[in-house]
Design a protein around this motif. Structure first.
Motif, PDB file in Angstrom:
ATOM      1  N   UNK A  66      22.878  68.051 -13.946  1.00  0.00           N
ATOM      2  CA  UNK A  66      23.606  66.833 -14.361  1.00  0.00           C
ATOM      3  C   UNK A  66      23.590  66.616 -15.868  1.00  0.00           C
ATOM      4  N   UNK A  67      22.475  66.960 -16.519  1.00  0.00           N
ATOM      5  CA  UNK A  67      22.389  66.803 -17.976  1.00  0.00           C
ATOM      6  C   UNK A  67      23.369  67.719 -18.680  1.00  0.00           C
ATOM      7  N   UNK A  68      23.427  68.979 -18.254  1.00  0.00           N
ATOM      8  CA  UNK A  68      24.376  69.917 -18.849  1.00  0.00           C
ATOM      9  C   UNK A  68      25.811  69.455 -18.632  1.00  0.00           C
ATOM     10  N   UNK A  69      26.078  68.878 -17.466  1.00  0.00           N
ATOM     11  CA  UNK A  69      27.432  68.385 -17.183  1.00  0.00           C
ATOM     12  C   UNK A  69      27.798  67.242 -18.121  1.00  0.00           C
ATOM     13  N   UNK A  70      26.855  66.322 -18.351  1.00  0.00           N
ATOM     14  CA  UNK A  70      27.116  65.186 -19.244  1.00  0.00           C
ATOM     15  C   UNK A  70      27.284  65.641 -20.695  1.00  0.00           C
ATOM     16  N   UNK A  71      26.477  66.612 -21.109  1.00  0.00           N
ATOM     17  CA  UNK A  71      26.519  67.060 -22.498  1.00  0.00           C
ATOM     18  C   UNK A  71      27.741  67.912 -22.812  1.00  0.00           C
ATOM     19  N   UNK A  72      28.471  68.330 -21.787  1.00  0.00           N
ATOM     20  CA  UNK A  72      29.709  69.079 -22.043  1.00  0.00           C
ATOM     21  C   UNK A  72      30.794  68.186 -22.643  1.00  0.00           C
ATOM     22  N   UNK A  73      30.614  66.881 -22.554  1.00  0.00           N
ATOM     23  CA  UNK A  73      31.529  65.947 -23.203  1.00  0.00           C
ATOM     24  C   UNK A  73      31.558  66.254 -24.698  1.00  0.00           C
ATOM     25  N   UNK A  74      32.745  66.270 -25.296  1.00  0.00           N
ATOM     26  CA  UNK A  74      32.881  66.653 -26.709  1.00  0.00           C
ATOM     27  C   UNK A  74      32.081  65.747 -27.643  1.00  0.00           C
ATOM     28  N   UNK A  75      31.846  64.499 -27.223  1.00  0.00           N
ATOM     29  CA  UNK A  75      31.067  63.585 -28.065  1.00  0.00           C
ATOM     30  C   UNK A  75      29.621  64.045 -28.231  1.00  0.00           C
ATOM     31  N   UNK A 115      26.244  56.227 -32.850  1.00  0.00           N
ATOM     32  CA  UNK A 115      27.517  56.395 -33.555  1.00  0.00           C
ATOM     33  C   UNK A 115      28.670  55.862 -32.727  1.00  0.00           C
ATOM     34  N   UNK A 116      28.682  56.190 -31.444  1.00  0.00           N
ATOM     35  CA  UNK A 116      29.750  55.726 -30.559  1.00  0.00           C
ATOM     36  C   UNK A 116      29.775  54.207 -30.435  1.00  0.00           C
ATOM     37  N   UNK A 117      28.634  53.583 -30.612  1.00  0.00           N
ATOM     38  CA  UNK A 117      28.534  52.125 -30.474  1.00  0.00           C
ATOM     39  C   UNK A 117      28.478  51.405 -31.822  1.00  0.00           C
ATOM     40  N   UNK A 197      19.287  58.414 -20.865  1.00  0.00           N
ATOM     41  CA  UNK A 197      19.940  57.780 -22.013  1.00  0.00           C
ATOM     42  C   UNK A 197      21.461  57.759 -21.856  1.00  0.00           C
ATOM     43  N   UNK A 198      22.041  58.883 -21.489  1.00  0.00           N
ATOM     44  CA  UNK A 198      23.513  58.969 -21.385  1.00  0.00           C
ATOM     45  C   UNK A 198      24.020  58.118 -20.245  1.00  0.00           C
ATOM     46  N   UNK A 199      23.324  58.122 -19.127  1.00  0.00           N
ATOM     47  CA  UNK A 199      23.766  57.284 -17.999  1.00  0.00           C
ATOM     48  C   UNK A 199      23.631  55.808 -18.329  1.00  0.00           C
ATOM     49  N   UNK A 200      22.578  55.429 -19.082  1.00  0.00           N
ATOM     50  CA  UNK A 200      22.447  54.046 -19.530  1.00  0.00           C
ATOM     51  C   UNK A 200      23.603  53.676 -20.457  1.00  0.00           C
ATOM     52  N   UNK A 201      23.969  54.614 -21.337  1.00  0.00           N
ATOM     53  CA  UNK A 201      25.096  54.406 -22.256  1.00  0.00           C
ATOM     54  C   UNK A 201      26.396  54.218 -21.477  1.00  0.00           C
ATOM     55  N   UNK A 202      26.632  55.058 -20.476  1.00  0.00           N
ATOM     56  CA  UNK A 202      27.857  54.967 -19.698  1.00  0.00           C
ATOM     57  C   UNK A 202      27.908  53.695 -18.854  1.00  0.00           C
ATOM     58  N   UNK A 203      26.760  53.269 -18.381  1.00  0.00           N
ATOM     59  CA  UNK A 203      26.720  52.095 -17.500  1.00  0.00           C
ATOM     60  C   UNK A 203      26.888  50.788 -18.244  1.00  0.00           C
ATOM     61  N   UNK A 204      26.652  50.796 -19.571  1.00  0.00           N
ATOM     62  CA  UNK A 204      26.702  49.547 -20.333  1.00  0.00           C
ATOM     63  C   UNK A 204      27.810  49.549 -21.380  1.00  0.00           C
ATOM     64  N   UNK A 205      28.811  50.410 -21.191  1.00  0.00           N
ATOM     65  CA  UNK A 205      29.934  50.435 -22.147  1.00  0.00           C
ATOM     66  C   UNK A 205      30.695  49.111 -22.118  1.00  0.00           C
TER      67      UNK A 205
END
Length: 205
Positions: A66-75, A115-117, A197-205
């Motif tokens: 799952x981590x590798x899948x999330x990190x494939x995002x260009x961001x 940076x995204x936030x 961290x990434x899932x927390x970021x996605x859940x609180x956008x």
């Protein structure tokens, strides 16, 4: 099948050797096979007459993939590159370098989220400073307030401490070796922390 024959028949007789380009004892042939599997990231070893996985199926399925899948995002391109480098170093037995790249991936993930936030950070910010920025800006849900100190302690004293004590500073007059199990633990810890961290970021956008 070849190695089953080597182990079950030839190895028992002790008087035979395996003939490839060079002469090699059966036990050494098995060792070399496993080293080649590890070098190329196959994820299996020949043990007790069977091919078995050397990693944890659960951890790989629930954390690493799952981590590798999330990190494939260009961001998250920078964090992805560093996380993959950490795995490459691990496969080749470069465990100190593995710890260094794991921390870089952890820090890059937090820098990307900041940076995204549009949360202000400095290029020289350490993991501790980045964790403080994420927490003070509400990256985690409000109901985590009661566990604030525990979460902060876990993040601050996990990957950064492992890296600093084992791979991030000068080793002095006596060289020290980072054991494989510590590198593997750090990789798994990095995967679960980045996922968190990434899932927390996605859940609180």
């Amino acid at each position: 099948m070849c190695f089953k024959v080597i182990q079950k028949h030839i190895a028992r007789k002790n008087s035979y050797r395996v003939y490839t380009i060079r002469q090699i004892e059966p036990a050494h042939a098995v060792t070399e096979l496993n080293e080649r599997f590890k070098e190329h990231g196959v994820g299996y070893q020949f043990e007790s007459g069977e091919i078995i996985r050397v990693d944890s199926r659960f951890l790989h399925a629930e954390a690493v993939k799952p981590t590798l899948a999330l990190l494939r995002d260009k961001d998250f391109e920078g964090a992805n590159e560093e996380f993959l480098k950490a795995h490459e170093h691990y496969r080749h037995g470069r465990y100190k370098e593995c710890l260094v790249e794991a921390l870089k991936a952890f820090e890059s993930t937090m820098k990307t989220i900041c940076t995204l936030r549009d949360w202000p950070t400095s290029p020289t910010d350490t993991a501790k400073n980045l964790i403080a920025t994420c927490m003070s800006n509400g990256l985690f849900p409000a109901y985590f307030d009661s566990q604030f100190s525990s979460i902060r302690s876990l993040l601050e004293n996990g990957i950064p401490t492992l890296r600093n004590k084992n791979g991030g500073h000068g080793q002095g007059t006596s060289p020290f070796a980072v054991p494989e199990y510590l590198a593997r633990y750090t990789l798994n810890l990095t995967a679960t922390t980045i996922l968190f961290l990434v899932e927390a970021h996605q859940a609180t956008k």
